[in-house]
Design an enzyme around this catalytic site. Structure first.
Site, PDB file in Angstrom:
ATOM      1  CD  GLU A 164      -6.888  -6.898  -9.537  1.00  0.00           C
ATOM      2  OE1 GLU A 164      -5.416  -5.978 -10.398  1.00  0.00           O
ATOM      3  OE2 GLU A 164      -7.506  -7.135  -9.844  1.00  0.00           O
ATOM      4  CD  GLU A 183       6.313 -13.990  -8.281  1.00  0.00           C
ATOM      5  OE1 GLU A 183       7.937 -13.783  -8.757  1.00  0.00           O
ATOM      6  OE2 GLU A 183       5.452 -14.927  -8.706  1.00  0.00           O
ATOM      7  CD  GLU A 218     -10.690  -4.489  -9.309  1.00  0.00           C
ATOM      8  OE1 GLU A 218     -10.069  -4.829  -9.311  1.00  0.00           O
ATOM      9  OE2 GLU A 218     -11.897  -4.683  -9.366  1.00  0.00           O
TER      10      GLU A 218
END
Length: 157
Positions: free
Chosen positions: A68, A122, A64
């Protein structure tokens, strides 16, 4: 395999327990990396996601983080777990779930931050005093635990 899709194909929108991870990626200034999500819930939060069927929790954290943020992480230390009422989500598509989440901490990361524009809108490091207000309760538990000095971590090599 997409474990959540696999389950939902069998049981529909009924409430389920889902196991996942959150990772506190801490920089040299003791700031935490947060992600402004491009998917529900559209909030700032910790890096993490749901464990795939048969996947080790540490491997979920590493996967992850890479997906991400673009970062490679290692030297994970266990922070703790969250579960219960504060970890319930009723999604806009009517799926319902209680999340059982294992939290990890690391100061050992490499690579460059990359925003995919879909799942991640962001990425930014924050000090504890300047955290955004719209963080999920379950993530706030991990943040408070770390920043209130109740957790220790492995230092980067």
């Amino acid at each position: 395999m997409n474990y959540v899709k696999y389950l939902r194909d069998k049981i529909g929108h009924d409430v389920i327990n889902l196991t996942g991870v959150n990772v506190l990626i801490i920089n040299e200034n003791n700031q935490i990396l947060l992600q402004r999500r491009g998917t529900y819930p559209f909030k700032w939060g910790l890096i993490g996601g749901i464990t795939e069927l048969g996947e080790a929790l540490e491997d979920t954290a590493i996967r992850e983080a890479k997906e991400e943020t673009g970062l490679d992480i290692k030297d994970l230390s266990l922070l703790g777990t969250t579960s219960g009422e504060k970890c319930y989500i009723h999604f806009p598509n009517e799926d319902k779930a209680y999340f059982i989440t294992v939290g990890y901490i690391t100061k050992s990361f490499s690579g460059e931050l990359m925003v995919d524009g879909l799942e991640t809108k962001e990425l930014k490091f924050f000090s504890y005093e300047d955290l955004p207000n719209n963080i999920p309760d379950s993530h706030r538990i991990f943040l408070d635990k770390y920043f209130n000095g109740k957790a220790s971590i492995k230092e980067a090599d």
